[in-house]
Scaffold this motif. Structure first.
Motif, PDB file in Angstrom:
ATOM      1  N   LEU A  49      36.623   8.856 -46.578  1.00 62.15           N
ATOM      2  CA  LEU A  49      35.496   8.097 -45.998  1.00 62.15           C
ATOM      3  C   LEU A  49      34.957   8.624 -44.756  1.00 62.15           C
ATOM      4  N   SER A  50      35.916   9.104 -43.864  1.00 61.12           N
ATOM      5  CA  SER A  50      35.732   9.431 -42.366  1.00 61.12           C
ATOM      6  C   SER A  50      34.789  10.478 -42.644  1.00 61.12           C
ATOM      7  N   ARG A  51      34.957  11.575 -43.477  1.00 64.68           N
ATOM      8  CA  ARG A  51      34.075  12.843 -43.688  1.00 64.68           C
ATOM      9  C   ARG A  51      32.733  12.426 -44.265  1.00 64.68           C
ATOM     10  N   VAL A  52      32.691  11.608 -45.168  1.00 66.29           N
ATOM     11  CA  VAL A  52      31.379  10.925 -45.717  1.00 66.29           C
ATOM     12  C   VAL A  52      30.633  10.322 -44.703  1.00 66.29           C
ATOM     13  N   GLY A  53      31.271   9.498 -43.732  1.00 71.72           N
ATOM     14  CA  GLY A  53      30.721   8.908 -42.844  1.00 71.72           C
ATOM     15  C   GLY A  53      30.081   9.669 -41.632  1.00 71.72           C
ATOM     16  N   GLN A  54      30.972  10.766 -41.346  1.00 72.21           N
ATOM     17  CA  GLN A  54      30.356  12.036 -40.315  1.00 72.21           C
ATOM     18  C   GLN A  54      29.268  12.630 -40.791  1.00 72.21           C
TER      19      GLN A  54
END
Length: 88
Positions: A49-54
């Motif tokens: 989720l961190s990667r998608v959010g960024q």
């Protein structure tokens, strides 16, 4: 649950290739998603989720059952709730 799943407490991280495809697929919607919240009900360590959010400019929140994984997710996500996603 299979023994392997029990040993990992049901933790199955998103494979890097799959994560790249998800980001690529959602990239066209980035202008509409920017600034909105994304939720991962089985956040694990928060990496996916961190990667998608960024990539999409989104705020992130996750729910994780395991205490150690929830602590790791808190380092990379905006909000993390520890517990059973089915109870939230």
């Amino acid at each position: 649950m299979r023994l392997e799943a029990v040993a990992k407490a049901g933790f199955y991280p998103t494979p890097p290739r799959t994560l790249s495809l998800v980001v690529e697929l959602l990239q066209g919607h980035a202008p509409h998603l920017r600034g909105h919240w994304a939720l991962d009900p089985c956040a694990g360590e928060g990496e996916a989720l961190s990667r998608v959010g960024q990539a999409l400019g989104m705020k992130t929140q996750g729910i994780e059952l395991d205490a150690e994984r929830a602590a790791k997710a808190r380092r990379v996500l905006d909000k993390v709730y520890r517990g059973d996603a089915l109870r939230y």
